[in-house]
Design a protein around this motif. Structure first.
Motif, short mmCIF file in Angstrom:
data_model
loop_
_atom_site.label_atom_id
_atom_site.label_comp_id
_atom_site.label_asym_id
_atom_site.label_seq_id
_atom_site.Cartn_x
_atom_site.Cartn_y
_atom_site.Cartn_z
N LEU A 118 -9.00 75.12 56.08
CA LEU A 118 -7.95 75.90 55.42
C LEU A 118 -6.81 75.00 54.96
O LEU A 118 -6.64 73.88 55.44
CB LEU A 118 -7.42 76.97 56.38
N ASN A 119 -6.04 75.53 54.01
CA ASN A 119 -4.88 74.80 53.46
C ASN A 119 -5.30 73.42 52.96
O ASN A 119 -4.73 72.39 53.32
CB ASN A 119 -3.77 74.68 54.51
N ASN A 120 -6.36 73.44 52.13
CA ASN A 120 -6.90 72.23 51.48
C ASN A 120 -7.33 71.17 52.48
O ASN A 120 -7.12 69.97 52.28
CB ASN A 120 -5.87 71.64 50.50
N GLY A 121 -7.95 71.61 53.57
CA GLY A 121 -8.54 70.69 54.52
C GLY A 121 -7.62 70.21 55.62
O GLY A 121 -8.04 69.43 56.47
N THR A 122 -6.38 70.68 55.65
CA THR A 122 -5.46 70.26 56.71
C THR A 122 -5.60 71.13 57.95
O THR A 122 -5.27 70.69 59.06
CB THR A 122 -4.00 70.33 56.22
N GLY A 123 -6.09 72.37 57.76
CA GLY A 123 -6.16 73.30 58.88
C GLY A 123 -4.82 73.85 59.29
O GLY A 123 -4.71 74.54 60.32
N ASP A 124 -3.77 73.59 58.49
CA ASP A 124 -2.42 74.04 58.82
C ASP A 124 -2.18 75.47 58.33
O ASP A 124 -2.76 75.91 57.33
CB ASP A 124 -1.37 73.14 58.17
N LEU A 125 -1.31 76.16 59.03
CA LEU A 125 -0.82 77.44 58.54
C LEU A 125 0.10 77.21 57.35
O LEU A 125 0.81 76.19 57.27
CB LEU A 125 -0.03 78.16 59.65
N TYR A 126 0.07 78.13 56.41
CA TYR A 126 1.03 78.05 55.30
C TYR A 126 2.42 78.40 55.82
O TYR A 126 2.57 79.16 56.78
CB TYR A 126 0.63 79.00 54.18
N ILE A 127 3.44 77.83 55.19
CA ILE A 127 4.83 78.09 55.57
C ILE A 127 5.57 78.61 54.35
O ILE A 127 5.57 77.96 53.29
CB ILE A 127 5.52 76.83 56.12
N ASP A 128 6.19 79.77 54.47
CA ASP A 128 6.91 80.36 53.35
C ASP A 128 8.14 79.52 52.99
O ASP A 128 8.66 78.77 53.83
CB ASP A 128 7.33 81.79 53.70
N SER A 129 8.58 79.67 51.75
CA SER A 129 9.78 78.96 51.31
C SER A 129 10.97 79.41 52.15
O SER A 129 11.15 80.60 52.42
CB SER A 129 10.05 79.25 49.83
N GLN A 130 11.78 78.47 52.56
CA GLN A 130 12.91 78.78 53.43
C GLN A 130 14.16 78.08 52.96
O GLN A 130 14.11 77.09 52.23
CB GLN A 130 12.60 78.39 54.88
N GLY A 131 15.30 78.62 53.37
CA GLY A 131 16.57 78.06 52.96
C GLY A 131 17.45 79.12 52.34
O GLY A 131 17.23 80.32 52.50
N ALA A 132 18.46 78.71 51.61
CA ALA A 132 19.42 79.65 51.02
C ALA A 132 18.72 80.62 50.07
O ALA A 132 18.01 80.22 49.15
CB ALA A 132 20.50 78.87 50.26
N GLY A 133 18.91 81.92 50.31
CA GLY A 133 18.33 82.95 49.46
C GLY A 133 16.85 83.20 49.71
O GLY A 133 16.24 84.04 49.04
N LEU A 134 16.27 82.50 50.67
CA LEU A 134 14.84 82.65 50.97
C LEU A 134 14.70 83.05 52.44
O LEU A 134 15.59 83.67 53.00
CB LEU A 134 14.11 81.34 50.67
N ASP A 135 13.57 82.74 53.05
CA ASP A 135 13.43 82.99 54.49
C ASP A 135 14.46 82.15 55.25
O ASP A 135 14.72 80.98 54.87
CB ASP A 135 12.03 82.60 54.96
N PRO A 136 15.07 82.71 56.31
CA PRO A 136 15.97 81.89 57.14
C PRO A 136 15.23 80.67 57.68
O PRO A 136 14.01 80.69 57.85
CB PRO A 136 16.37 82.84 58.27
N ASP A 137 15.96 79.60 57.94
CA ASP A 137 15.34 78.38 58.46
C ASP A 137 14.54 78.70 59.72
O ASP A 137 15.04 79.32 60.66
CB ASP A 137 16.41 77.34 58.77
N MET A 138 13.30 78.26 59.73
CA MET A 138 12.36 78.63 60.79
C MET A 138 12.38 77.64 61.94
O MET A 138 12.75 76.47 61.77
CB MET A 138 10.94 78.72 60.23
N THR A 139 11.92 78.12 63.09
CA THR A 139 11.69 77.27 64.24
C THR A 139 10.21 76.94 64.28
O THR A 139 9.37 77.83 64.43
CB THR A 139 12.10 77.97 65.55
#
Length: 435
Positions: A63-84
């Motif tokens: 998944l995620n082009n062979g990395t196996g990583d979860l996708y992370i939504d865009s974050q920051g000002a006006g987007l998702d709050p900064d994630m932990t």
């Protein structure tokens, strides 16, 4: 009738042996016997799949082009709050727990238009739905308690594997094909066969818990199957409504995951992949949702002004910018397969890109990106689709290119092909370069 001595002896011995036989009911095991409805369901196999691809979906590590990583939504000002992101697992290590209440079908086309908003009460619901699979099922990728639980008792770990691997998790069901038209009704409708067309399929998710959730950096404590879960969040409430839906609007909208609804479009119904014929030939009802390939990290601000980070579904159609709601991005599609007459398809030309898929659509379909394909498989060399009913199709090369979120959103190229009515159970080949 005269009986000879030998025959009389045989009858006497038979009476002695059979007269002393005990049944399971006699022994108090009646609760382990199948209910009457399951005895009659010798035709239909109901399979649930949690993948975009019907055949050979990508492995978790691909998944995620062979990395196996979860996708992370865009974050920051006006987007998702900064994630932990502390302790964020790979997609394949993410615990997932699914509590599915039931699966339903409906043949009432007009009543189901506008996403079930015409269904107003229990009476409407009972008239509209065929309750083919009312027995709750619990799937889990790992166990959630040290003692026995609903998942382990019902073989739910293996079913979760089948759900995400493309095999399909078997769901106990009743055969709906007894609900057929009479010859008079069929002829009046211009239908030269006995059976019924179904236009809607629904999966009722009681809960979907993803095993990574932090509130202000601390593990979220919740419950699943009435047992405590640490670092897990039920994402069904988060996915019931599109981001930005007002409280007033919610009163007139059917929640997106109660049920996850498939509505067959007119272009999809031309050759009827939701047709259940009368008779005795076995068939498979396959119902699937795009979950495995589209796991994405989101965040929102809680009522306590803390940031909640959780694994949900990627922003395929509706962008999430920190709202509590993040729904509208899970799709459902169902099809009926008759293995006795279905054929296989091999597709040559795959370039082994982990961002591309072969999608199979009915020839009349023109929307390839806003619906799930009838069937699909990653665009690898010697790609194969196991079951296709006779008919005319398109195979479409689709790429996850415009918005990298695990969902193919770009049409690269397409070609048409036909599966003939005869001979049965053949393997056909079509060539389409992809990418």
């Amino acid at each position: 009738m005269k009986f000879f001595p030998l025959q009389l002896c045989f009858l006497f011995l038979s009476f002695l042996v059979l007269g002393d036989c005990k049944t399971k009911i006699d022994l108090g095991d009646e609760t382990k016997l199948p209910v009457i409805s399951t005895l009659f369901n010798n035709r239909m196999l109901l399979l649930l799949k949690g993948t975009y691809a019907t055949d050979n979906p990508l492995d978790w590590s691909e998944l995620n082009n062979g990395t196996g990583d979860l996708y992370i939504d865009s974050q920051g000002a006006g987007l998702d709050p900064d994630m932990t992101l502390t302790g964020l697992p790979k997609a394949g290590n993410l615990p997932i727990f699914l509590d599915i209440g039931e699966v339903r079908l409906s043949s009432k086309y007009l009543k189901g238009l506008n996403e079930l908003t015409q269904i107003r009460d229990t009476v409407d619901s009972n008239k509209f739905w065929d309750y083919i699979a009312p027995n709750r099922q619990v799937f889990c990728t790992v166990t959630y308690s040290f003692d026995n639980n609903t998942c382990t008792e019902s073989n739910g770990i293996l079913k979760a594997f089948d759900f995400f691997s493309g095999i399909g998790a078997q769901f106990p069901s009743n055969d709906p094909s007894s609900e057929t038209l009479s010859w008079e009704e069929a002829l009046a409708a211009g239908q030269p066969w006995l059976g019924r067309d179904y236009y809607y399929a629904a999966i009722y998710f009681r809960s979907i818990v993803t095993g990574f959730a932090l509130d202000a950096g601390l593990p979220v404590r919740g419950r699943f199957d009435n047992r405590p879960i640490v670092n897990g969040l039920n994402i069904v409430p988060r996915n019931n409504y599109v981001a930005g839906t007002t409280t007033a609007e919610k009163s007139s909208i059917v929640p997106k995951l109660f049920p996850a609804l498939y509505s067959q479009l007119p272009t999809q119904a031309v050759q009827s992949d939701m047709r259940i014929r009368d008779g005795f030939d076995p068939y498979i009802l396959e119902v699937r949702v795009n979950l495995k390939e589209n796991l994405m990290l989101h965040s929102y601000t809680s009522s306590r002004s803390t940031t909640v980070t959780f694994v949900g579904v990627s922003d395929i159609f509706f962008d999430h910018k920190g709202e509590g709601d993040a729904g509208g991005n899970i799709l459902t599609r169902a099809r009926v397969i008759y293995p006795e007459v279905a054929s296989s398809l091999t597709i040559s030309g795959g370039g082994n890109s982990l961002l591309h898929y072969y999608g199979i659509f009915r020839f009349q379909e023109t929307d390839f990106t806003n619906v799930l394909p009838l069937a699909a498989t990653p665009a690898k060399q010697n790609a194969k689709i196991k079951y296709l009913n006779p008919g005319t199709y398109k195979v479409v090369c689709l790429g996850d290119l415009s918005k990298r979120d695990g969902y193919p959103d770009t049409v690269v190229r397409e070609t048409a092909f036909t599966i003939p009515d005869f001979p049965f159970r053949q393997t056909y080949n079509v060539d389409l370069a992809c990418p």
